[in-house]
Design a protein around this motif. Structure first.
Motif, PDB file in Angstrom:
ATOM      1  N   THR A   1       0.855  -1.108  -0.156  1.00  0.00           N
ATOM      2  CA  THR A   1       0.172  -0.142   0.023  1.00  0.00           C
ATOM      3  C   THR A   1       0.983   1.433  -0.088  1.00  0.00           C
ATOM      4  OG1 THR A   1      -0.082   0.222   2.365  1.00  0.00           O
ATOM      5  CG2 THR A   1      -1.783  -1.213   1.213  1.00  0.00           C
ATOM      6  N   ILE A   2       0.312   2.476  -0.435  1.00  0.00           N
ATOM      7  CA  ILE A   2       1.178   3.634  -0.180  1.00  0.00           C
ATOM      8  C   ILE A   2       1.774   3.782   1.139  1.00  0.00           C
ATOM      9  CG2 ILE A   2       0.840   6.053  -0.215  1.00  0.00           C
ATOM     10  CD1 ILE A   2       0.113   4.428  -2.852  1.00  0.00           C
ATOM     11  N   GLU A   3       1.017   3.489   1.975  1.00  0.00           N
ATOM     12  CA  GLU A   3       1.707   3.565   3.563  1.00  0.00           C
ATOM     13  C   GLU A   3       2.973   2.674   3.783  1.00  0.00           C
ATOM     14  OE1 GLU A   3      -1.216   3.405   6.799  1.00  0.00           O
ATOM     15  OE2 GLU A   3       0.488   3.375   8.321  1.00  0.00           O
ATOM     16  N   SER A   4       2.581   1.393   3.139  1.00  0.00           N
ATOM     17  CA  SER A   4       3.933   0.654   3.574  1.00  0.00           C
ATOM     18  C   SER A   4       5.026   0.988   2.517  1.00  0.00           C
ATOM     19  CB  SER A   4       3.472  -0.897   3.163  1.00  0.00           C
ATOM     20  OG  SER A   4       2.531  -1.501   3.756  1.00  0.00           O
ATOM     21  N   ASN A   5       4.808   1.492   1.486  1.00  0.00           N
ATOM     22  CA  ASN A   5       5.888   2.031   0.435  1.00  0.00           C
ATOM     23  C   ASN A   5       6.743   2.968   1.157  1.00  0.00           C
ATOM     24  OD1 ASN A   5       6.402   1.105  -2.588  1.00  0.00           O
ATOM     25  ND2 ASN A   5       4.034   1.142  -2.260  1.00  0.00           N
ATOM     26  N   ILE A   6       5.856   3.847   1.805  1.00  0.00           N
ATOM     27  CA  ILE A   6       6.673   5.050   2.392  1.00  0.00           C
ATOM     28  C   ILE A   6       7.234   4.500   3.547  1.00  0.00           C
ATOM     29  CG2 ILE A   6       6.262   7.453   3.390  1.00  0.00           C
ATOM     30  CD1 ILE A   6       3.866   7.694   1.351  1.00  0.00           C
ATOM     31  N   THR A   7       6.698   3.867   4.424  1.00  0.00           N
ATOM     32  CA  THR A   7       6.989   3.417   5.932  1.00  0.00           C
ATOM     33  C   THR A   7       7.825   2.350   6.250  1.00  0.00           C
ATOM     34  OG1 THR A   7       4.719   2.695   6.622  1.00  0.00           O
ATOM     35  CG2 THR A   7       4.864   4.943   6.753  1.00  0.00           C
ATOM     36  N   LYS A   8       7.909   1.444   5.080  1.00  0.00           N
ATOM     37  CA  LYS A   8       8.522  -0.060   5.367  1.00  0.00           C
ATOM     38  C   LYS A   8       9.767   0.142   6.403  1.00  0.00           C
ATOM     39  CE  LYS A   8       7.233  -3.980   4.432  1.00  0.00           C
ATOM     40  NZ  LYS A   8       6.241  -4.574   5.408  1.00  0.00           N
ATOM     41  N   LEU A   9      10.644   1.048   5.602  1.00  0.00           N
ATOM     42  CA  LEU A   9      12.087   0.864   6.310  1.00  0.00           C
ATOM     43  C   LEU A   9      11.918   1.478   7.709  1.00  0.00           C
ATOM     44  CD1 LEU A   9      14.344   1.757   3.222  1.00  0.00           C
ATOM     45  CD2 LEU A   9      14.470  -0.320   4.686  1.00  0.00           C
ATOM     46  N   ALA A  10      11.082   2.684   7.758  1.00  0.00           N
ATOM     47  CA  ALA A  10      11.069   2.955   9.167  1.00  0.00           C
ATOM     48  C   ALA A  10      10.592   1.756  10.290  1.00  0.00           C
ATOM     49  CB  ALA A  10      10.095   4.216   9.182  1.00  0.00           C
ATOM     50  N   LYS A  11       9.599   1.041   9.745  1.00  0.00           N
ATOM     51  CA  LYS A  11       9.054   0.000  10.611  1.00  0.00           C
ATOM     52  C   LYS A  11      10.275  -1.019  10.871  1.00  0.00           C
ATOM     53  CE  LYS A  11       4.134   0.145   9.776  1.00  0.00           C
ATOM     54  NZ  LYS A  11       3.452   0.144   8.564  1.00  0.00           N
ATOM     55  N   LEU A  12      10.967  -1.159   9.851  1.00  0.00           N
ATOM     56  CA  LEU A  12      12.006  -2.170   9.980  1.00  0.00           C
ATOM     57  C   LEU A  12      13.160  -1.786  10.792  1.00  0.00           C
ATOM     58  CD1 LEU A  12      12.219  -3.559   6.195  1.00  0.00           C
ATOM     59  CD2 LEU A  12      11.405  -4.686   8.384  1.00  0.00           C
ATOM     60  N   GLY A  13      13.112  -0.369  10.931  1.00  0.00           N
ATOM     61  CA  GLY A  13      14.315   0.435  11.617  1.00  0.00           C
ATOM     62  C   GLY A  13      13.856   0.801  12.979  1.00  0.00           C
TER      63      GLY A  13
ATOM     64  N   TRP B   1      11.378   2.401  14.185  1.00  0.00           N
ATOM     65  CA  TRP B   1      10.601   3.703  14.537  1.00  0.00           C
ATOM     66  C   TRP B   1       9.564   3.304  15.249  1.00  0.00           C
ATOM     67  CZ3 TRP B   1      10.527   8.478  11.073  1.00  0.00           C
ATOM     68  CH2 TRP B   1      11.803   8.892  10.567  1.00  0.00           C
ATOM     69  N   SER B   2       9.194   4.145  16.331  1.00  0.00           N
ATOM     70  CA  SER B   2       7.852   4.298  17.214  1.00  0.00           C
ATOM     71  C   SER B   2       6.722   4.489  16.250  1.00  0.00           C
ATOM     72  CB  SER B   2       7.907   5.156  18.349  1.00  0.00           C
ATOM     73  OG  SER B   2       7.532   6.230  17.857  1.00  0.00           O
ATOM     74  N   SER B   3       5.786   3.583  16.523  1.00  0.00           N
ATOM     75  CA  SER B   3       4.601   4.038  15.516  1.00  0.00           C
ATOM     76  C   SER B   3       3.962   5.190  15.441  1.00  0.00           C
ATOM     77  CB  SER B   3       3.351   2.916  15.913  1.00  0.00           C
ATOM     78  OG  SER B   3       3.156   2.961  17.219  1.00  0.00           O
ATOM     79  N   ASP B   4       4.160   5.916  16.691  1.00  0.00           N
ATOM     80  CA  ASP B   4       3.722   7.562  16.737  1.00  0.00           C
ATOM     81  C   ASP B   4       4.536   8.247  15.987  1.00  0.00           C
ATOM     82  OD1 ASP B   4       1.792   6.817  18.517  1.00  0.00           O
ATOM     83  OD2 ASP B   4       2.855   7.522  20.106  1.00  0.00           O
ATOM     84  N   ARG B   5       5.852   7.979  15.884  1.00  0.00           N
ATOM     85  CA  ARG B   5       6.715   8.907  15.030  1.00  0.00           C
ATOM     86  C   ARG B   5       6.677   8.651  13.473  1.00  0.00           C
ATOM     87  NH1 ARG B   5      13.560   7.981  14.912  1.00  0.00           N
ATOM     88  NH2 ARG B   5      13.641   9.862  13.654  1.00  0.00           N
ATOM     89  N   ILE B   6       6.323   7.180  13.153  1.00  0.00           N
ATOM     90  CA  ILE B   6       6.042   6.818  12.006  1.00  0.00           C
ATOM     91  C   ILE B   6       4.715   7.557  11.248  1.00  0.00           C
ATOM     92  CG2 ILE B   6       5.180   5.258  10.417  1.00  0.00           C
ATOM     93  CD1 ILE B   6       7.045   3.362  11.885  1.00  0.00           C
ATOM     94  N   ARG B   7       3.731   7.724  12.135  1.00  0.00           N
ATOM     95  CA  ARG B   7       2.327   8.298  11.887  1.00  0.00           C
ATOM     96  C   ARG B   7       2.601   9.766  11.536  1.00  0.00           C
ATOM     97  NH1 ARG B   7      -0.920   7.347  16.145  1.00  0.00           N
ATOM     98  NH2 ARG B   7      -0.460   5.168  16.010  1.00  0.00           N
ATOM     99  N   ALA B   8       3.336  10.473  12.574  1.00  0.00           N
ATOM    100  CA  ALA B   8       3.314  11.781  12.670  1.00  0.00           C
ATOM    101  C   ALA B   8       4.140  12.215  11.309  1.00  0.00           C
ATOM    102  CB  ALA B   8       4.111  12.421  13.775  1.00  0.00           C
ATOM    103  N   ARG B   9       5.350  11.364  10.874  1.00  0.00           N
ATOM    104  CA  ARG B   9       6.046  11.630   9.790  1.00  0.00           C
ATOM    105  C   ARG B   9       5.208  11.403   8.718  1.00  0.00           C
ATOM    106  NH1 ARG B   9      10.119  14.735   7.755  1.00  0.00           N
ATOM    107  NH2 ARG B   9      11.475  13.755   6.338  1.00  0.00           N
ATOM    108  N   LEU B  10       4.665  10.454   8.376  1.00  0.00           N
ATOM    109  CA  LEU B  10       3.757  10.130   7.304  1.00  0.00           C
ATOM    110  C   LEU B  10       2.776  11.007   7.085  1.00  0.00           C
ATOM    111  CD1 LEU B  10       2.899   8.060   5.183  1.00  0.00           C
ATOM    112  CD2 LEU B  10       1.481   7.078   6.631  1.00  0.00           C
TER     113      LEU B  10
END
Lengths: 248, 503
Positions: free
Chosen positions: A98-110, A112-121
């Motif tokens: 999905t668009i979200e996964s495309n953007i955030t996949k590496l942050a998740k693998l790296g 990142w906290s989910s709050d930080r990911i959501r805010a950055r996205l």
């Protein structure tokens, strides 16, 4: 090895040998930080090769390349690459994510906290003018322009100091391209990242870049601040471009 | 990365080891060859032990002499009924006629003991249709010389064995050559007058039923075939005594009668054996399974064979593919070897497993496993090595590690093709598992082989249709699972490129 805040990339007599010939030798140039630098040059002059020396997809066969003040490490180059954003021609989104996964996949693998990911996205979607409800969609459900905006978001997700763009907007129609170029200028102004852009489009180079690097058959023919370079084109390739553009 | 591959291999190995362990237990295993009489005699032995309180595992329909005898020698089965002539010719490879005592001594060296003969002599004989006999006046084997155009079709074993057709042809100076045919089919073909001469047994139920005439062995070619149980020498005395239950009680006529009941009256083998045991004052506790029970049991066996083989093949094939897809000098030979396995006829591959793994479930699963590797390896290697290079370059440039790129980009994009490979393997497994019965692996093939043996078309159809139905259902399940786990547009994009592979 000290950090050099003025330059994001330093080439020191760098040369790359590919196939059975030197693509270029003796590239000796510093790329300014916090600005957009465009690499232009005839096809086959090694623009993309030069770009790939920056994120270590290629290693120099002679000379040295320092990026963000450090040499590209041999061990775990992926950690180094995560400090550098990367976007290519045709967006290159992963079709199964999905668009979200495309953007955030590496942050998740790296980790990142989910709050930080959501805010950055949310920030990035907002900055690139994408609707938040696109997160759950797949790339093929988006227009070409939207896909390219997503590609920019993905490149910027990990808060890179440096962004590498390989002909990123060349595969879209003129109107959409114009809009995205405007969006990119806006983004760069706000986030003040360094960017190195490979393009074969002279107008795109002059529109987006602050600094120009002209690649010829055997290396760099000319480089400098945009205005200095196009006012006084010493490179034959550039002179022709400037003249053609002036006639048009 | 490496550890993932090792882990998958370990699981596959563990699976195989567990199955291997299942082959050994404390029950007695009775075997039989792939014909009615051997089956009835096997039932007699099995029911005798069951009635005495032992539990019995039946490995019936085990193909030819070599497979069954091998199984006995290796301890995969404990007893079965054999014929003196067969032991002499096929097992001991002796050309001169041996006495029962000589046979007994020779087998004892192999750790096998002969029990008392059952009484009848089931010799080979030449049979023709009575109409043909009437038309030509044929009554003796030697007279076949005068009819060189007659079509000879013999069971495969008779065609190949030492004392079979080649010797008989020489002994009688016959001009005809012969082809092989399944015995039950031969009898039908002879009635339809599609073939003229075939090999019979003197106790064949069909001799009367199909209006056949047995030609007189006027030059005395055929040796004696006295039926007798042979057992592993290490069996407890008590068990050996029990297996001697029918010693000297079965005349040629009695045996032909039992064959007739099974073959022509279509009575269940178990019932016929039970009825006969009653005449020996053994009140068998045997309960004949209903067709439905049998079907359920065989279906479960079938699913087990195909399922375990497919699971192991999927794990191993995926591990191999992931390890070698990027190394073209390695992936090509591996695909080539897997392809080679596929070209071995399935029946031959199953038979090849017998010397390595004995009979039963394990060799069947190993054969099915080998058979299932290719489609998965081929589709997986192709899919993994043809993922859009731009996407891989982007992944690397963004900072995906090799493993992350494999797990998050290459594998998901290859899923539709990998699934297609597993699906093809599943169908191949289910289809080929019908042959497992040939080496005692059970499954729906048991019904088909039994039907073939008993000339029972209904049983053949039930076995075959159930296997086909199972294949269809499994195909549908795969389709459903695929829809659940693969986004529609990814599956659709791949379907176009995979169509020819599936077809």
């Amino acid at each position: 090895m000290a950090s050099d805040p003025i330059h994001c990339v330093e080439f020191e007599n760098a040369g790359k040998y590919l196939g059975e010939a030197w693509v270029f030798r003796g590239v000796d140039v510093n790329i300014p930080a916090a600005q957009v630098t465009a690499i232009i040059g005839a096809s086959g002059s090694g623009k993309t090769t030069l770009l790939r020396l920056i994120n270590g997809l290629y290693r120099p066969d002679e000379g040295d390349v320092r990026v963000l003040g450090e040499n590209i490490p041999n061990k775990s180059p992926h950690l180094f690459r995560r400090k550098i954003g990367y976007a290519v021609q045709g967006a290159g989104l992963f079709p199964h994510m999905t668009i979200e996964s495309n953007i955030t996949k590496l942050a998740k693998l790296g980790d990142w906290s989910s709050d930080r990911i959501r805010a950055r996205l949310d920030d990035l979607l907002d900055l690139t003018g994408l609707d938040a409800d696109m997160k759950g969609r797949y790339p093929h459900e988006l227009s070409g322009g939207q896909q390219h905006r997503v590609s920019l978001c993905r490149a910027l997700m990990l808060e890179p100091k440096l962004l590498l763009l390989d002909e990123p907007f060349s595969a879209i129609d003129a109107i959409t391209r114009n809009e995205i170029q405007d969006a990119f200028i806006e983004l760069q102004r706000k986030l003040a990242f360094s960017a190195v852009l490979v393009t074969h489009d002279y107008r795109e180079a002059t529109k987006l870049a602050h600094y120009l690097l002209v690649l010829g058959d055997h290396g760099i023919e000319q480089h400098g601040a945009l205005h200095d370079v196009i006012e006084r084109p010493t490179s034959l390739f550039l002179r022709e471009l400037v003249e053609t553009e002036a006639v048009a | 990365m490496k550890s993932l591959v090792l882990f998958l291999l370990a699981i596959a190995l563990a699976t195989i080891t567990v199955i291997a362990g299942c082959g050994k237990n404390e029950t007695y295993v009775i075997g039989s060859k792939q014909h009615t009489e051997s089956h009835i005699l096997g039932e007699l032995l099995a029911q005798t032990l069951e009635t005495a309180g032992y539990s019995v595992d039946r490995k019936f329909n085990l193909g030819g002499t070599k497979i069954v005898f091998n199984a006995l020698e290796q301890g995969d089965i404990h007893a079965y009924a054999e014929y003196s002539g067969t032991i002499q010719e096929v097992i001991l490879k002796e050309t001169r006629t041996l006495t029962l005592e000589e046979i007994s001594n020779a087998l004892a060296k192999l750790g096998i003991q002969t029990l008392e003969p059952l009484g009848f002599n089931n010799s080979y004989a030449m049979g023709v249709h009575e109409d043909l006999a009437a038309e030509t006046g044929l009554s003796k084997v030697s007279e076949l010389r005068d009819y060189p155009d007659l079509r000879f079709y013999f069971s495969h074993e008779f065609l190949e064995r030492e004392d079979g057709y080649p010797s008989m042809k020489a002994h009688y100076g016959l001009p005809q050559s012969a082809d092989g045919i399944e015995h039950a089919l031969a009898l039908r073909a002879i009635v339809a007058r599609e073939i003229d001469v075939t090999d019979l047994y003197t106790t064949d139920a069909e001799i009367d039923h199909f209006s056949l005439v047995v030609l007189d062995d006027d030059l005395e070619f055929f040796p004696k075939y006295l039926a007798l149980p042979i057992v592993r020498g290490d069996l407890p005395e008590e068990v050996k005594q029990l297996l001697n239950v029918a010693a000297h009680t079965l005349s040629d006529k009695t045996m032909a009668g039992l064959n007739y009941k099974v073959h022509i009256d279509e009575q269940p083998v178990g019932d016929v054996a039970k009825e006969f045991l009653a005449t020996l004052n053994v009140q068998s506790t045997h309960m004949t399974e209903t067709l439905f029970d049998k079907l359920i049991e065989r279906t479960v066996e079938h699913l087990y064979l195909a399922g375990i083989a497919l699971l192991a093949a999927t794990l191993v094939a995926l591990s191999i593919s992931i390890a070698v897809y990027s190394i073209s000098w390695l992936s090509k030979p591996i695909a080539y070897i897997a392809g080679l396995l596929q070209t071995i006829p399935s029946l031959a591959l199953l038979a090849l497993m017998v010397p390595l793994f004995g009979i039963g479930t394990l060799p069947a699963i190993v054969a099915l496993f080998l058979y299932s590797l290719l489609p998965i390896i081929r589709t997986t290697v192709t899919a993994l090595s043809t993922v859009d290079p731009v996407l891989l370059q982007v992944a690397e440039g963004l900072g995906y590690t090799r493993t992350q790129s494999l797990v998050h980009v290459k594998l998901p994009l290859s899923m539709p093709a990998i699934f297609a490979g597993i699906r093809i393997s599943a169908i191949i497994c289910i289809g080929t598992a019908t042959l497992a019965a040939f080496i005692g692996g059970g499954g729906l093939g048991d019904l088909i082989f039994q039907g073939l043996q008993l000339d029972d078309t209904r049983l053949i159809l039930i076995g075959a249709a159930s296997a086909a139905l199972m294949a269809i259902i499994v195909e549908l399940i795969f389709e459903g699972v695929e829809k659940l786990i693969i986004p529609g547009h990814i599956a659709a994009a791949n379907r176009i490129s995979n169509e020819p592979v599936v077809a």
